[in-house]
Scaffold this active site. Sequence first.
Site: not given
Length: 372
Positions: A227, A354
């Site tokens: 990606e 996170e």
Amino acid sequence: MDFRTEVRTWLADHLTDAPHPRAWERELGKAGWIGLGWPGADGETYGNRRATLDEQVVWAEEYARSGAPARMGHIGENLLAPTLIAYGTEEQKRRHLPAVARGETLWCQGYSEPGAGSDLAGVRTAAVPDGAGGYAVTGQKIWTSLARDADRCFVLARTDPASTGHRGLSFLLMEMDQPGRIEVRPIRQLTGTSEFNEVFFDGARAAEAVGGEGDGWRVAMGLLALERGVSTLAQQVGFAAELDRVVAAAEASGAAGDPVVRARIVALWAELDTMRRHALRTLGATGDPGAPSVAKLLWGGWHQRLGEVAAAVAGEAGAVGPAPWSEARPYELDAAQHLFLFSRADTVYGGSDEIQRNIIAERVLGLPREPR
């Protein structure tokens, strides 16, 4: 004619005001602009033109600069195709890649679930052998981009019912047109649009697995690493255009005279330049487990801050829609409002900030794993 001039000329000659999304994909495929540089067996390609890495960058950047519409086929081209090239059999490549390259087949990605978003190893969608060489898939996926329009889906499912975590998963390919077995429900977002969807599988048939049964985690992680790269540079061209519009709005409204706004805009410009240099430095690189996470952290937070500055520049006027609402047009936003609202999700989808920090801490810095 050099390659950049060829690209610009073709786009100028073929772009219309509002091309039909599917017809536009086929137009791109007919001209050989989908899947530039895909390698093939024995020096062949899978139905597209050859291109160097530099030429792929030129195409992506010029496409973004031209104002051409967002691609409906980007999931098939930029995610599925490289994954098949890396992990698929030659038969799978020849069966699926030419249709993607022609712009005829659109794909969606069945990864996240209500209980397995950023923690993808928690996937519970189950797949069992169907007796015909494939699998019967039952479960639910969520945040599935373009699922309403897709012809096919690649799905991460649990093929070993006794497994937990990342073991016992398989990367499956299936047709989306399975009435009574696949249901797609659009999710309306803050922007009023529904790019994301819920997908429910009730014994839906998946005809094949990529990488073999039980090897889905390796394939899925390999896909996530794809990606970044050329598509990231094109994304940054779009970001630069959005930043230019925010600057123009600040100058028009007088907000550019505010030293705080000016400082925030300058910081955004410097950060975007840093992202571009990082993307160029890592372009084509492999084997760096932290690079995709670093890239996601950089652009997700940056784009969200850009949305916040766009809202600050708009001021009180940003609370008012660009046109009166009516039954025909019940929800309309201007570009700055859409940017602000949509970018709130940038630090969540595609792996939350996170999770990205955990990946960097554990896989790059070698810190102890977070208790799970």
